[in-house]
Design an enzyme around this catalytic site. Structure first.
Site, short mmCIF file in Angstrom:
data_model
loop_
_atom_site.label_atom_id
_atom_site.label_comp_id
_atom_site.label_asym_id
_atom_site.label_seq_id
_atom_site.Cartn_x
_atom_site.Cartn_y
_atom_site.Cartn_z
N HIS A 1 -11.66 -6.11 3.67
CA HIS A 1 -11.53 -5.85 2.24
C HIS A 1 -11.95 -4.42 1.91
CE1 HIS A 1 -11.36 -10.09 0.27
NE2 HIS A 1 -10.18 -9.53 0.38
N GLU B 1 4.95 -8.90 15.72
CA GLU B 1 3.49 -8.92 15.68
C GLU B 1 2.90 -9.50 16.96
OE1 GLU B 1 2.44 -10.32 11.33
OE2 GLU B 1 4.29 -11.28 12.04
N ASP C 1 -1.59 -7.11 13.51
CA ASP C 1 -1.61 -8.26 14.42
C ASP C 1 -1.16 -7.88 15.82
OD1 ASP C 1 -2.67 -10.64 13.31
OD2 ASP C 1 -0.96 -10.80 11.97
N CYS D 1 5.25 -1.77 9.17
CA CYS D 1 4.63 -2.11 7.89
C CYS D 1 3.15 -2.41 8.05
CB CYS D 1 5.34 -3.30 7.24
SG CYS D 1 5.25 -4.83 8.19
#
Length: 575
Positions: A183, A410, A434, A481
């Site tokens: 976060h 990923e 990932d 991305c």
């Protein structure tokens, strides 16, 4: 001395350290002198007050930060937690101790689940501290206010603090824990805060120490010289000037177009992304429609939200990722079964296939939104591992009226099979977060292995190169991305590996646009070869940084290209 971490953004700042205060001490486990009913009233008031405060902060913050804080507000009054607190009060615990024990137990459970749920564990710790502070009649631990600009050092930073930082005072952030998808990192990117996360060595920094926080090179320079300070300030001034430059499409110095797109979690951030120069959307995360729902949203409910996003980008590409959920983001209507290792469990496309109607409804809603708008809609499946999964998703998308269907890369198997997967998919989009996690076997939410969660690792870059080569051979677009695209120097390397578009947090667009404009395609390929030839992430970054600086300091129209014989052996470039 240099302290290593994971840099967020391309900024650099000079400032003095201020450390975050220590958390409140653990409440003593003594029997309560009050009745459970009285203690229950105290808890109810404290939980309500904290939830209201977090909701008010969410409304002030807006955007991604607002979404995070709104989710925290809901967590503060979660019925499961409230029931656990009530049981502990009935056993004679004080309100403070009952809250501490209940929140700690739930936090530990989320950590054990791993992945997305482990990322929420820190939120619970923050909420618990705020509730206990309210019960104890003291101020909750928060960002200090020394009365002058400073660089904040913390073990980690709660979303409620990150979202409401005074950017006139906080020059930058350094956290000991966390990774590039924590976060703190996500909110730092959104607010354009210079940050370094996962910097365990920062525990040695003291209040008042002057440092250079260099996110672009992922280091903190302690006791900097006057020359180092001047160079850092010049770099930051140049970066500020770039941010004010007129917005233009992404392209290399030789004119090769490299579309720069935005990663968005809802349509609320679309206007700001366009203002910062986003040429479309490279990743529209649809999870916001599902995560707080008791039942799967209807086709109509989804269509309304998809239309909002598509209308914000008329005539431009918008890449929508199908619902990426599963055991690590449990949904009662999809899959909430407990798994020993949810990162390797029923998630992404696997979970959607197990509940195919949810996928069909989502694709149908997207097809309806596409028909009603002028954007160029692309859809992609998350967590694809096999050619068969690719055929399944593309076939279903075609059946439901969607013209352009691709896959997320990923999982290493998808990268290794990219030449076969792209025979069926219209495009590939590499999720570097990932892909790095699975390639290096390092949980991206686990601070103890944050050093492995580095997309500069040559193993990760080799997989990216495989996908880029497959795309070039088959004439299929290959985007990135993951947050690696937001690293300006790494963005250049990714283009050199064959990536044709980059998608990132909108705040990173200006830095990446400038970095791409400094190099030709041949130079990008040469830098990519340097990175591939390195033994580890640190040396890959160092080699590319040195060579890129040489290119910028002595540009020449006769600069050797990758096709030249001497460039076939990348280690000779520095000689």
């Amino acid at each position: 001395m240099h302290l290593q971490g994971i840099g967020i953004g391309g900024g650099v700042v000079v400032g003095r350290i201020v450390r975050m205060p220590d958390p409140l001490p653990e409440p003593v486990a003594t029997p309560s002198a009050l009745t459970p009913a009285v203690e229950g009233n105290r808890v109810a008031e404290a939980l309500g007050a904290v939830a209201a405060d977090l909701l008010a902060r969410a409304e002030r913050a807006g955007g991604v930060a607002g979404e995070v804080l709104e989710a925290q507000s809901m967590m503060a009054e979660d019925p499961t937690l409230v029931d656990d607190v009530t049981l502990r009060l009935a056993a004679g615990a004080t309100a403070e101790r009952a809250v501490f024990e209940a929140f700690t137990a739930f936090r530990d459970m989320l950590i054990e689940l791993g992945g997305y749920m482990a990322e929420r564990a820190g939120d619970l710790t923050d909420i618990s501290q705020r509730v206990i502070a309210r019960l104890s009649g003291v101020s909750a631990p928060g960002v200090p206010d020394p009365g002058h600009p400073f660089i904040l050092v913390a073990r980690d930073l709660a979303p409620a603090d990150t979202a409401t930082l005074d950017l006139g005072q906080v020059l930058g952030l350094i956290t000991l824990d966390g990774g590039p998808t924590s976060h703190t990192a996500i909110l730092a990117r959104e607010k354009s805060i210079v940050a370094l996360v996962g910097a365990a060595g920062a525990a040695s920094l003291c209040d008042g120490d002057e440092v250079i926080l260099d996110a672009a090179n992922s280091v903190v320079v302690t006791s900097p010289s006057a020359e180092q300070r001047a160079e850092a300030r010049a770099r930051e001034a140049a970066r500020a000037a770039r941010a004010l430059a007129p917005v233009s499409p992404g392209r290399l110095a030789d004119g090769t177009p490299i579309p720069l797109l935005a990663n968005l979690g809802s349509a609320d951030g679309a206007e700001a992304a366009v203002a910062l120069g986003a040429e479309g959307v490279g990743l529209f995360r649809t999870e916001f429609l599902f995560l707080d729902a008791v039942n799967a949203p209807t086709v109509t409910q989804q269509r309304v939200e998809y239309e909002r996003m598509l209308r914000a980008f008329p005539g431009k590409k918008v890449v929508v990722r199908a619902l990426d959920a599963g055991a690590d983001k449990p949904l009662a209507f999809l899959n909430d079964a407990r798994e020993e290792n949810p990162a390797l469990g029923l998630r992404g496309l696997r979970a959607l296939r197990a509940s195919e109607q949810i996928l069909r409804d989502q694709l149908a809603a997207l097809a309806q939104a596409d028909a009603a708008t002028d954007a160029e809609l692309w859809v992609m499946a998350p967590m694809v591992a096999t050619v068969e999964e690719t055929r399944y998703f593309v076939g279903l998308a075609r059946e439901l009226g969607l013209r352009t269907a691709g896959v997320m890369v990923e999982i290493p198997s998808a990268a290794l099979l990219a030449d076969r997967i792209l025979r069926h998919a219209d495009f590939a989009s590499i999720g570097t977060n990932d892909l790095t996690q699975y390639t290096l076997a390092a949980d991206r939410m686990l601070g103890s292995v944050a050093g492995f969660q580095d997309p500069w690792n040559p193993a990760v870059l080799r997989l990216v190169a495989d996908v880029g080569a497959a795309g070039a051979a088959l004439g299929k677009p290959v985007g990135v991305c993951g947050e690696a695209a937001a690293d300006p120097l790494l963005a250049v390397v990714l283009v050199g590996l064959g990536v044709t578009s980059l998608s990132m947090s909108a705040s990173a667009l200006a830095d990446v646009r400038a970095a791409l404009g400094d190099v030709t395609r041949d130079q990008a390929r040469m830098l990519a070869e340097l990175a591939l030839a390195a033994d580890d992430a640190v040396s890959a970054r160092a080699l590319v940084t040195t060579r890129a600086a040489d290119l910028l300091s002595s540009p020449s129209p006769t600069e050797p290209s990758l096709a030249a014989p001497q460039e076939r052996h990348p280690r000779k470039v520095l000689k």
